[in-house]
Enzyme design. Structure first.
Site, PDB file in Angstrom:
ATOM      1  CG  ASP A   6      37.096   6.275 -10.962  1.00 35.00           C
ATOM      2  OD1 ASP A   6      36.385   5.318 -10.622  1.00 35.00           O
ATOM      3  OD2 ASP A   6      36.689   7.443 -11.039  1.00 35.00           O
ATOM      4  CB  ALA A  52      31.640  -0.847   6.629  1.00 41.88           C
ATOM      5  N   GLY A  53      31.871  -3.718   4.503  1.00 42.82           N
ATOM      6  CA  GLY A  53      32.757  -4.293   3.488  1.00 42.82           C
ATOM      7  C   GLY A  53      32.384  -3.684   2.146  1.00 42.82           C
ATOM      8  CB  SER A  54      30.040  -4.790  -0.469  1.00 45.90           C
ATOM      9  OG  SER A  54      30.631  -6.037  -0.705  1.00 45.90           O
ATOM     10  NE  ARG A  69      36.386  -0.685  -7.537  1.00 43.19           N
ATOM     11  CZ  ARG A  69      35.301  -0.089  -7.056  1.00 43.19           C
ATOM     12  NH1 ARG A  69      34.615   0.750  -7.800  1.00 43.19           N
ATOM     13  NH2 ARG A  69      34.903  -0.344  -5.832  1.00 43.19           N
ATOM     14  CB  THR A  99      32.727  -8.474  -4.373  1.00 47.67           C
ATOM     15  OG1 THR A  99      31.465  -7.783  -4.469  1.00 47.67           O
ATOM     16  CG2 THR A  99      33.168  -8.528  -2.922  1.00 47.67           C
ATOM     17  CD  GLU A 111      41.106  -1.302  -4.366  1.00 44.30           C
ATOM     18  OE1 GLU A 111      41.253  -1.441  -3.129  1.00 44.30           O
ATOM     19  OE2 GLU A 111      40.963  -0.208  -4.889  1.00 44.30           O
ATOM     20  CB  THR A 158      37.384  -3.714   4.898  1.00 48.03           C
ATOM     21  OG1 THR A 158      37.508  -3.591   3.476  1.00 48.03           O
ATOM     22  CG2 THR A 158      36.364  -4.777   5.227  1.00 48.03           C
TER      23      THR A 158
HETATM   24  C1  LIG Z   1      43.087 -11.015   1.639  1.00 50.13           C
HETATM   25  C2  LIG Z   1      42.260  -9.776   1.721  1.00 50.13           C
HETATM   26  C3  LIG Z   1      42.880  -8.549   1.611  1.00 50.13           C
HETATM   27  C4  LIG Z   1      42.129  -7.370   1.719  1.00 50.13           C
HETATM   28  N1  LIG Z   1      42.767  -6.160   1.657  1.00 50.13           N
HETATM   29  C5  LIG Z   1      42.063  -5.027   1.939  1.00 50.13           C
HETATM   30  C6  LIG Z   1      42.721  -3.782   2.075  1.00 50.13           C
HETATM   31  O1  LIG Z   1      43.923  -3.645   1.861  1.00 50.13           O
HETATM   32  N2  LIG Z   1      41.979  -2.716   2.466  1.00 50.13           N
HETATM   33  C7  LIG Z   1      40.642  -2.798   2.693  1.00 50.13           C
HETATM   34  O2  LIG Z   1      40.046  -1.807   3.054  1.00 50.13           O
HETATM   35  N3  LIG Z   1      39.979  -3.960   2.555  1.00 50.13           N
HETATM   36  C8  LIG Z   1      40.664  -5.080   2.179  1.00 50.13           C
HETATM   37  N4  LIG Z   1      40.002  -6.280   2.078  1.00 50.13           N
HETATM   38  C9  LIG Z   1      38.577  -6.323   2.299  1.00 50.13           C
HETATM   39  C10 LIG Z   1      37.782  -6.502   1.012  1.00 50.13           C
HETATM   40  O3  LIG Z   1      37.837  -5.325   0.254  1.00 50.13           O
HETATM   41  C11 LIG Z   1      36.366  -6.892   1.415  1.00 50.13           C
HETATM   42  O4  LIG Z   1      36.432  -8.241   1.877  1.00 50.13           O
HETATM   43  C12 LIG Z   1      35.379  -6.780   0.283  1.00 50.13           C
HETATM   44  O5  LIG Z   1      35.148  -5.434  -0.003  1.00 50.13           O
HETATM   45  C13 LIG Z   1      34.042  -7.442   0.590  1.00 50.13           C
HETATM   46  O6  LIG Z   1      33.557  -7.039   1.814  1.00 50.13           O
HETATM   47  P1  LIG Z   1      33.050  -8.119   2.906  1.00 50.13           P
HETATM   48  O7  LIG Z   1      34.126  -9.106   3.048  1.00 50.13           O
HETATM   49  O8  LIG Z   1      32.595  -7.387   4.112  1.00 50.13           O
HETATM   50  O9  LIG Z   1      31.837  -8.836   2.207  1.00 50.13           O
HETATM   51  P2  LIG Z   1      30.326  -8.341   2.153  1.00 50.13           P
HETATM   52  O10 LIG Z   1      30.239  -6.905   1.760  1.00 50.13           O
HETATM   53  O11 LIG Z   1      29.651  -8.732   3.423  1.00 50.13           O
HETATM   54  O12 LIG Z   1      29.764  -9.199   0.955  1.00 50.13           O
HETATM   55  C14 LIG Z   1      29.502 -10.606   1.065  1.00 50.13           C
HETATM   56  C15 LIG Z   1      28.975 -11.086  -0.289  1.00 50.13           C
HETATM   57  O13 LIG Z   1      27.759 -10.369  -0.607  1.00 50.13           O
HETATM   58  C16 LIG Z   1      27.884  -9.722  -1.877  1.00 50.13           C
HETATM   59  N5  LIG Z   1      27.166  -8.437  -1.855  1.00 50.13           N
HETATM   60  C17 LIG Z   1      27.312  -7.449  -0.940  1.00 50.13           C
HETATM   61  N6  LIG Z   1      26.506  -6.401  -1.268  1.00 50.13           N
HETATM   62  C18 LIG Z   1      25.850  -6.759  -2.401  1.00 50.13           C
HETATM   63  C19 LIG Z   1      24.887  -6.103  -3.239  1.00 50.13           C
HETATM   64  N7  LIG Z   1      24.450  -4.865  -2.964  1.00 50.13           N
HETATM   65  N8  LIG Z   1      24.455  -6.756  -4.323  1.00 50.13           N
HETATM   66  C20 LIG Z   1      24.896  -8.013  -4.629  1.00 50.13           C
HETATM   67  N9  LIG Z   1      25.802  -8.675  -3.869  1.00 50.13           N
HETATM   68  C21 LIG Z   1      26.284  -8.056  -2.774  1.00 50.13           C
HETATM   69  C22 LIG Z   1      29.377  -9.529  -2.060  1.00 50.13           C
HETATM   70  O14 LIG Z   1      29.720  -9.386  -3.430  1.00 50.13           O
HETATM   71  C23 LIG Z   1      29.926 -10.800  -1.440  1.00 50.13           C
HETATM   72  O15 LIG Z   1      29.878 -11.839  -2.376  1.00 50.13           O
HETATM   73  C24 LIG Z   1      40.722  -7.459   1.924  1.00 50.13           C
HETATM   74  C25 LIG Z   1      40.109  -8.707   2.005  1.00 50.13           C
HETATM   75  C26 LIG Z   1      40.849  -9.850   1.924  1.00 50.13           C
HETATM   76  C27 LIG Z   1      40.148 -11.179   2.058  1.00 50.13           C
END
Ligand SMILES: Cc1cc2nc3c(=O)[nH]c(=O)nc-3n(C[C@H](O)[C@H](O)[C@H](O)COP(=O)(O)OP(=O)(O)OC[C@H]3O[C@@H](n4cnc5c(N)ncnc54)[C@H](O)[C@@H]3O)c2cc1C
Length: 402
Positions: A253, A139-141, A256, A381, A379, A135
């Protein structure tokens, strides 16, 4: 209630893990929820014990040790390390999910390494604790949008970028960093690199304060001209546009189902405690009677338990498929979606059923309701898992359905 028996050979492991959850995790659960950012030193001895249990066996008790195993499809039913790891995690997270996430050498980075590393890399990095850094602020999701770059310079790669929300980032020995070899090529150029935690180019920016899993540290990093040897690239260094993102995504795979297992463990903990509190209040849950002929509280409990069982069965199925070399992307996402959502609903539902007792800090129900939400976020959402499931069922790719 469906009661699927777990394989006989894994029963001792599941019962040992349950004992650890009861005797080690539960007594310190609240302490490290309150002392956020302090390392649970009680875990050191336990981690060594788990290393010993894992040595020389194909069973894993913690989050590491999963490797895609192929039996060529003709050796019948195989119950291997993915299934045993999932069973161990369920029990340990019944104890405390934040503490499981803080277990040395049991990071999601370890699972990534186990999934795709070469034998040389397994030799070199074995026995170390590895966190996973995908993350970024932008770049999250959409992990294909990552901006961290990896440029070749002689025998090294030079990494530059920013990584946020890295679980165990401050405590691990290694960080598995996703970076692009060539941003103009898109997702096919994204590879994972193993970075030693003490690499001078990897700078800790800050630790997060969180709603739940407070025993687990969550770190943000800046990668500034961070040099790693060429051998630090995990998997195939070729940029294969045809394969696209497949190689990097394959890790999910395996990981998750592990996160789904964490959710199953937390949900089980909440249900078990709620059943006890209901019994103390004179509400008995009867399994031999239809829900509708019982009290509203018992009926609600049975409904949650049925959801829990569905999440558990999907999780076991996804892990079993990985053990048997069967493509399980669909089932891994189904398990993660169902278990993540169920865990949140069950943990909050149990707080609701138990009223003030469920909301106060005297009870761990309150803590589990806070811990649960992350299992529906990291991993991938809830929404992203459902998107993956829809793509697979409808036969659409990521540009056709987003
Ligand atoms: C405590 C904690 C530990 C973590 N540990 C790790 C780790 O070890 N390594 C790592 O790499 N990351 C880690 N993460 C990051 C986590 O994987 C991300 O927060 C997650 O992938 C979501 O990304 P974002 O927060 O940027 O949300 P966003 O991607 O901005 O999403 C925001 C909302 O929009 C929704 N959304 C986004 N795209 C779509 C779509 N195409 N269709 C429908 N809905 C959508 C999402 O489901 C979410 O509800 C951690 C996060 C937390 C809070």
């Amino acid at each position: 209630m469906i009661n699927l028996e777990i394989p006989k050979k894994f029963k001792p492991l599941a019962s040992q893990a349950h004992q650890v959850a009861t005797e080690v995790f539960r007594p310190i659960s609240r302490k490290y929820d309150e002392a956020e950012h302090s390392y649970p030193k009680e875990l050191d001895m336990l981690a060594s014990l788990i290393d010993g249990m894992n040595e020389g066996s194909d069973s894993g008790a913690g989050a590491a040790g999963v490797r895609r195993e192929s039996n060529g499809g003709d050796e019948g039913n195989r119950n291997g390390s993915n299934l045993s790891t999932v069973l161990g995690i369920i029990e340990l997270c019944w104890g405390d999910v934040g503490l499981l996430l803080s277990m040395p050498r049991q990071g999601l980075g370890n699972s990534a390494i186990a999934s795709v590393a070469t034998e040389e890399q397994l030799e070199r990095y074995g026995g170390k604790w590895a966190a996973m850094a995908i993350t970024e602020p932008e770049a999250g999701s959409d992990s294909a949008a990552i901006r961290t770059t990896a440029d070749v310079d002689g025998d090294e790669y030079v990494l530059n970028g920013e990584k946020i929300f890295v679980t165990s980032g401050d405590r691990a020995d290694l960080i598995v960093v996703w970076a692009s070899l060539d941003p103009s090529v898109g997702r096919a150029a994204i590879k994972s690199f193993i970075v030693e935690r003490d690499n001078p180019g990897l700078k800790l920016d800050r630790l997060e304060h969180k709603l739940g899993i407070r025993a687990s540290d969550t770190a943000n990093f800046i990668l500034q001209n961070c040099r790693v040897p060429k051998e630090a690239l995990l998997g195939n260094p070729e940029v294969d546009v045809k394969q696209g993102f497949g190689g990097a995504m394959q890790t999910f795979d395996n990981t998750r189902p592990l996160v789904a297992a964490m959710a199953v463990g937390v949900a089980r903990a909440a249900l078990d405690r709620a059943r006890e509190l209901l019994a103390e209040a004179g509400v008995e849950v009867e399994y031999a009677l239809p829900a509708l002929s019982q009290t509203a509280a018992a009926a609600r409990f049975l409904e949650m338990e049925a959801d829990f069982e569905a999440a558990r069965l999907l999780t076991l199925q996804a892990a079993w498929m990985a053990d048997n070399g069967k493509p399980n992307s669909l089932q891994a996402s189904m398990a993660k979606a169902k278990a993540g959502r169920t865990c949140v609903e069950v943990a909050l539902g149990c707080v609701e059923l138990c009223g003030a007792a469920g909301y106060g800090e005297d009870e761990l129900l309150e803590k589990w309701a806070r811990d649960a939400k992350i299992l529906d976020i990291f991993e991938g959402t809830q929404q992203i898992q459902l998107l993956i499931v829809a793509r697979q069922l409808l036969g659409k790719n990521s540009s056709e359905l987003r």
